[in-house]
Design a protein around this motif. Structure first.
Motif, short mmCIF file in Angstrom:
data_model
loop_
_atom_site.label_atom_id
_atom_site.label_comp_id
_atom_site.label_asym_id
_atom_site.label_seq_id
_atom_site.Cartn_x
_atom_site.Cartn_y
_atom_site.Cartn_z
N THR A 1 20.90 17.21 -32.95
CA THR A 1 20.68 16.77 -34.33
C THR A 1 21.11 17.91 -35.23
O THR A 1 21.05 19.08 -34.84
CB THR A 1 19.22 16.41 -34.65
OG1 THR A 1 18.40 17.57 -34.52
CG2 THR A 1 18.70 15.30 -33.74
N VAL A 2 21.53 17.56 -36.43
CA VAL A 2 21.83 18.58 -37.44
C VAL A 2 21.27 18.07 -38.76
O VAL A 2 21.40 16.89 -39.08
CB VAL A 2 23.34 18.89 -37.54
CG1 VAL A 2 24.15 17.69 -37.94
CG2 VAL A 2 23.60 20.06 -38.48
N THR A 3 20.61 18.96 -39.48
CA THR A 3 20.11 18.65 -40.81
C THR A 3 20.84 19.55 -41.79
O THR A 3 20.80 20.77 -41.68
CB THR A 3 18.58 18.87 -40.91
OG1 THR A 3 17.94 18.00 -39.97
CG2 THR A 3 18.08 18.57 -42.32
N LEU A 4 21.53 18.91 -42.73
CA LEU A 4 22.31 19.63 -43.73
C LEU A 4 21.57 19.62 -45.05
O LEU A 4 21.18 18.56 -45.54
CB LEU A 4 23.68 18.98 -43.91
CG LEU A 4 24.57 18.92 -42.68
CD1 LEU A 4 25.83 18.13 -42.98
CD2 LEU A 4 24.92 20.33 -42.21
N GLY A 5 21.39 20.79 -45.63
CA GLY A 5 20.83 20.89 -46.97
C GLY A 5 21.89 20.50 -47.99
O GLY A 5 23.07 20.35 -47.67
N PRO A 6 21.49 20.33 -49.24
CA PRO A 6 22.45 19.99 -50.29
C PRO A 6 23.62 20.97 -50.32
O PRO A 6 23.44 22.18 -50.25
CB PRO A 6 21.62 20.08 -51.57
CG PRO A 6 20.21 19.82 -51.12
CD PRO A 6 20.12 20.46 -49.75
N GLY A 7 24.83 20.41 -50.34
CA GLY A 7 26.03 21.22 -50.40
C GLY A 7 26.50 21.80 -49.08
O GLY A 7 27.55 22.44 -49.02
N GLU A 8 25.77 21.58 -48.00
CA GLU A 8 26.16 22.12 -46.69
C GLU A 8 27.11 21.17 -45.96
O GLU A 8 27.11 19.97 -46.19
CB GLU A 8 24.94 22.37 -45.80
CG GLU A 8 24.08 23.52 -46.23
CD GLU A 8 22.97 23.81 -45.22
OE1 GLU A 8 22.48 24.94 -45.26
OE2 GLU A 8 22.60 22.93 -44.43
#
Length: 129
Positions: free
Chosen positions: A41-48
Motif C-alpha cells: 500500500t502507499v499513502t500519498l500526502g497532498p502534492g506527493e
C-alpha cells in the motif's frame, strides 16, 4: 486448502519510504504470506507522487481507495475512489496526489513476484531525456 489464507490489518505493518520518491508505503507480501504476487500500500500526502518507474516482466494492478491520478507513459488519468488500474510490464507508471488537502491510499498488486521483497521486482527508473 481451506486454511491457506491470511487476514492482515495494513496499519500493523510499519511504513517505509520508497527509495526514489520518499513516499511512505507498507510491504504486505510477507505479512500476507503471498508467493505468487507482491502486495503493497502507499499513502500519498497532498502534492506527493511516486517516482515514474517500470517493472520488467511484471504486471501491476492498482486500487485507488480514495481516488487519485495515475500517469502511464506520460499521460495522466483520473481514477475514481475504488477505481482499478491495470498496467502491463515495461510501461512507465506513477501514482499522484494532486489535491491540496487530502491523503490518498492505493493498494498495489504485482505479479509475477520477480526480484526480492526489497527491490520491488526488476524495478527500473527511466532516464530523463
Amino acid at each position: 486448502m481451506a486454511d491457506d489464507f491470511s487476514v492482515v490489518d495494513p496499519e500493523t505493518v510499519e511504513q517505509e519510504p520508497f527509495p526514489e520518491s520518499g513516499s511512505l508505503h507498507r510491504k504486505l507480501t510477507e505479512a500476507l504470506g503471498c508467493t505468487e504476487m507482491r502486495v503493497n500500500t502507499v499513502t500519498l500526502g497532498p502534492g506527493e507522487a511516486t517516482a515514474p518507474h517500470a517493472h520488467e516482466r511484471q504486471e501491476e494492478v492498482y486500487v485507488a481507495l480514495d481516488g487519485g491520478r495515475v500517469q502511464i507513459d506520460g499521460s495522466t488519468y483520473d481514477v475514481t475512489p475504488g477505481g482499478i488500474v491495470r498496467i502491463g510490464p515495461d510501461t512507465t507508471r506513477s501514482i499522484r496526489n494532486e489535491t491540496d488537502d487530502t491523503a490518498q491510499t492505493w493498494i498495489l498488486f504485482g505479479a509475477p513476484p520477480l526480484g526480492t521483497l526489497d527491490d520491488f521486482g526488476e524495478y527500473t527508473v527511466p532516464e530523463e531525456g
